[in-house]
Design a protein around this motif. Structure first.
Motif, PDB file in Angstrom:
ATOM      1  N   GLU A  84       0.829  -1.200   0.000  1.00 35.83           N
ATOM      2  CA  GLU A  84       0.000   0.000   0.000  1.00 35.83           C
ATOM      3  C   GLU A  84       0.865   1.253   0.000  1.00 35.83           C
ATOM      4  OE1 GLU A  84      -3.853   1.849   2.396  1.00 35.83           O
ATOM      5  OE2 GLU A  84      -2.827   0.074   3.162  1.00 35.83           O
ATOM      6  N   ASN A  85       1.930   1.245   0.801  1.00 37.12           N
ATOM      7  CA  ASN A  85       2.842   2.391   0.844  1.00 37.12           C
ATOM      8  C   ASN A  85       3.568   2.572  -0.482  1.00 37.12           C
ATOM      9  OD1 ASN A  85       2.193   3.009   3.496  1.00 37.12           O
ATOM     10  ND2 ASN A  85       3.848   1.772   4.358  1.00 37.12           N
ATOM     11  N   SER A  86       3.939   1.447  -1.116  1.00 39.19           N
ATOM     12  CA  SER A  86       4.625   1.519  -2.414  1.00 39.19           C
ATOM     13  C   SER A  86       3.702   2.088  -3.481  1.00 39.19           C
ATOM     14  CB  SER A  86       5.108   0.124  -2.835  1.00 39.19           C
ATOM     15  OG  SER A  86       6.107  -0.352  -1.954  1.00 39.19           O
ATOM     16  N   MET A  87       2.423   1.686  -3.435  1.00 39.14           N
ATOM     17  CA  MET A  87       1.451   2.211  -4.393  1.00 39.14           C
ATOM     18  C   MET A  87       1.237   3.702  -4.169  1.00 39.14           C
ATOM     19  SD  MET A  87      -0.590   1.908  -6.943  1.00 39.14           S
ATOM     20  CE  MET A  87      -1.031   0.200  -7.287  1.00 39.14           C
ATOM     21  N   ARG A  88       1.174   4.118  -2.908  1.00 39.62           N
ATOM     22  CA  ARG A  88       0.997   5.538  -2.601  1.00 39.62           C
ATOM     23  C   ARG A  88       2.190   6.348  -3.104  1.00 39.62           C
ATOM     24  NH1 ARG A  88       0.937   5.120   2.472  1.00 39.62           N
ATOM     25  NH2 ARG A  88      -1.278   4.725   2.654  1.00 39.62           N
ATOM     26  N   GLN A  89       3.380   5.809  -2.900  1.00 41.13           N
ATOM     27  CA  GLN A  89       4.586   6.508  -3.355  1.00 41.13           C
ATOM     28  C   GLN A  89       4.610   6.605  -4.873  1.00 41.13           C
ATOM     29  OE1 GLN A  89       8.268   4.666  -2.167  1.00 41.13           O
ATOM     30  NE2 GLN A  89       9.472   6.499  -2.542  1.00 41.13           N
ATOM     31  N   ALA A  90       4.229   5.521  -5.547  1.00 41.73           N
ATOM     32  CA  ALA A  90       4.178   5.528  -7.013  1.00 41.73           C
ATOM     33  C   ALA A  90       3.171   6.570  -7.500  1.00 41.73           C
ATOM     34  CB  ALA A  90       3.806   4.145  -7.530  1.00 41.73           C
ATOM     35  N   PHE A  91       2.035   6.663  -6.799  1.00 39.98           N
ATOM     36  CA  PHE A  91       1.004   7.632  -7.161  1.00 39.98           C
ATOM     37  C   PHE A  91       1.523   9.057  -6.984  1.00 39.98           C
ATOM     38  CE2 PHE A  91      -2.676  10.310  -6.279  1.00 39.98           C
ATOM     39  CZ  PHE A  91      -3.540   9.946  -7.301  1.00 39.98           C
ATOM     40  N   ASN A  92       2.162   9.315  -5.836  1.00 40.42           N
ATOM     41  CA  ASN A  92       2.683  10.653  -5.563  1.00 40.42           C
ATOM     42  C   ASN A  92       3.767  11.054  -6.561  1.00 40.42           C
ATOM     43  OD1 ASN A  92       1.002  11.018  -3.373  1.00 40.42           O
ATOM     44  ND2 ASN A  92       2.503  10.307  -1.881  1.00 40.42           N
ATOM     45  N   THR A  96       4.126   5.395 -13.259  1.00 36.75           N
ATOM     46  CA  THR A  96       3.158   4.438 -13.788  1.00 36.75           C
ATOM     47  C   THR A  96       3.658   3.004 -13.719  1.00 36.75           C
ATOM     48  OG1 THR A  96       2.358   6.129 -15.314  1.00 36.75           O
ATOM     49  CG2 THR A  96       1.718   3.863 -15.774  1.00 36.75           C
ATOM     50  N   GLU A  97       4.896   2.779 -14.101  1.00 38.11           N
ATOM     51  CA  GLU A  97       5.433   1.415 -14.117  1.00 38.11           C
ATOM     52  C   GLU A  97       5.479   0.814 -12.716  1.00 38.11           C
ATOM     53  OE1 GLU A  97       5.949  -0.460 -16.767  1.00 38.11           O
ATOM     54  OE2 GLU A  97       5.084   1.280 -17.813  1.00 38.11           O
ATOM     55  N   LYS A  98       5.905   1.619 -11.752  1.00 34.56           N
ATOM     56  CA  LYS A  98       5.947   1.146 -10.371  1.00 34.56           C
ATOM     57  C   LYS A  98       4.547   0.834  -9.874  1.00 34.56           C
ATOM     58  CE  LYS A  98       7.837   0.262  -6.371  1.00 34.56           C
ATOM     59  NZ  LYS A  98       8.697  -0.917  -6.177  1.00 34.56           N
ATOM     60  N   VAL A 123      -4.187   2.951 -11.257  1.00 36.74           N
ATOM     61  CA  VAL A 123      -3.439   2.595 -12.466  1.00 36.74           C
ATOM     62  C   VAL A 123      -4.224   2.987 -13.714  1.00 36.74           C
ATOM     63  CG1 VAL A 123      -2.536   0.663 -13.833  1.00 36.74           C
ATOM     64  CG2 VAL A 123      -2.118   0.746 -11.370  1.00 36.74           C
ATOM     65  N   ALA A 124      -5.547   2.806 -13.686  1.00 36.74           N
ATOM     66  CA  ALA A 124      -6.378   3.200 -14.830  1.00 36.74           C
ATOM     67  C   ALA A 124      -6.255   4.701 -15.085  1.00 36.74           C
ATOM     68  CB  ALA A 124      -7.830   2.821 -14.578  1.00 36.74           C
ATOM     69  N   MET A 125      -6.179   5.485 -14.017  1.00 34.13           N
ATOM     70  CA  MET A 125      -6.030   6.933 -14.165  1.00 34.13           C
ATOM     71  C   MET A 125      -4.656   7.267 -14.740  1.00 34.13           C
ATOM     72  SD  MET A 125      -6.484   9.982 -11.362  1.00 34.13           S
ATOM     73  CE  MET A 125      -4.922   9.665 -10.556  1.00 34.13           C
ATOM     74  N   PHE A 126      -3.597   6.577 -14.247  1.00 34.84           N
ATOM     75  CA  PHE A 126      -2.256   6.791 -14.780  1.00 34.84           C
ATOM     76  C   PHE A 126      -2.218   6.577 -16.279  1.00 34.84           C
ATOM     77  CE2 PHE A 126      -0.167   5.759 -10.507  1.00 34.84           C
ATOM     78  CZ  PHE A 126       0.208   7.067 -10.302  1.00 34.84           C
ATOM     79  N   GLU A 127      -2.902   5.535 -16.742  1.00 33.81           N
ATOM     80  CA  GLU A 127      -2.843   5.134 -18.149  1.00 33.81           C
ATOM     81  C   GLU A 127      -3.949   5.762 -18.990  1.00 33.81           C
ATOM     82  OE1 GLU A 127      -0.724   0.882 -18.246  1.00 33.81           O
ATOM     83  OE2 GLU A 127      -2.786   0.762 -17.527  1.00 33.81           O
TER      84      GLU A 127
END
Length: 277
Positions: A84-92, A96-98, A123-127
């Motif tokens: 969850e923390n990794s996803m939050r960091q990727a979002f911030n 996208t790849e992370k 991820v859908a928003m990123f892409e």
């Protein structure tokens, strides 16, 4: 006894850092012989005694428990929190790849439906594939969200709402944001964490409304919530976000650019990568 040992080790570490003897550490709260056994993990300590000793020496209680909390949780729970923390960091960081890597691992988990929904939508928003989310999926998200009668105070519902704004219709979003902000304009929030959760939702809502051209009816209320946050360092970024979005919604793009450029200058380039003006 293993967990008693971990608490004892942490107490000993703090005592050494403070340069105290065992007798100075306990400050008369408990017997020295008992405390000696606590440090060696031979005996436990009551919550009352632990707090009193920590407070005597102005030890940060949150930091203390952060040091020992992993030992009181299952390996699965620790893994979920790390994902969850990794996803939050990727979002911030708009990575996208992370985010996709995290999503692949999250989808393999047993249960954790809310985390899966949040990650899929992120991820859908990123892409730029939000329009590819099925009606069936959106209905599942809505059902999960409304499953709690008092969703405005339910942590899981608030986390889901913060990351899933994009799946709601404009009408639904208006209703839910109005309920949220009305509730917290009347209720004093005791928890700093809860204040931040509502701040995250307001920030995400403003981002969504501006960058996806959504005519939300609660933009001014969301701005007002961020603006009224107190000046604790913990809320600094949210106060800056208020200034940024306030400038954008008032058509002052140059001012918004100055704010973004200043954050880039301060080392937050990845954090504001998605702020496309």
């Amino acid at each position: 006894m293993e967990k008693d040992k971990i608490i004892g080790q942490q107490l000993k570490k703090i005592r050494k850092q403070l340069g105290l003897t065992q007798e100075e550490m306990i400050g008369g709260v408990i017997h020295k012989s008992h405390y000696s056994k606590i440090e060696r993990g031979l005996e436990g300590i009551s919550a009352d005694s632990l707090f009193r000793i920590l407070f005597i020496h102005n030890v940060d209680v949150d930091q203390f428990f952060e040091k020992v909390r992993k030992n009181y949780r299952s390996s699965e729970d620790v893994n979920v929190e790390e994902l969850e923390n990794s996803m939050r960091q990727a979002f911030n960081n708009s990575d996208t790849e992370k985010a996709k890597e995290c999503l692949a691992q999250i989808l393999k988990l047993d249960g954790h439906t809310i985390l899966k929904y949040r990650s899929i939508i992120s991820v859908a928003m990123f892409e730029n594939k939000l329009d590819e989310l099925t009606i069936e999926f959106k209905e599942k998200v809505l059902a999960e969200f409304t499953d709690h009668s008092n969703w405005v105070e339910n942590v899981d519902s608030l986390k889901l709402f913060a990351n899933c704004l994009q799946v709601f219709t404009t009408e639904q979003l208006d209703v839910f944001m109005r309920q949220l902000l009305k509730h917290y304009s009347k209720s004093k929030i005791e928890s700093e964490k809860m204040v931040e959760r509502v701040g995250i939702i307001c920030n995400n809502y403003l981002y969504y409304c501006y960058f996806f051209h959504v005519a939300g009816n609660n933009i001014n209320s969301a701005l007002e919530y961020l603006n009224k946050l107190d000046n604790r360092n913990h809320f600094l970024m949210y106060k800056i976000c208020y200034k940024f979005y306030d400038a954008l919604f008032k058509g002052r793009k140059e001012q918004a650019k100055e704010i973004k450029n200043f954050l880039v200058f301060c080392g937050f380039k990845d954090r504001v990568a998605g702020w496309k003006i």
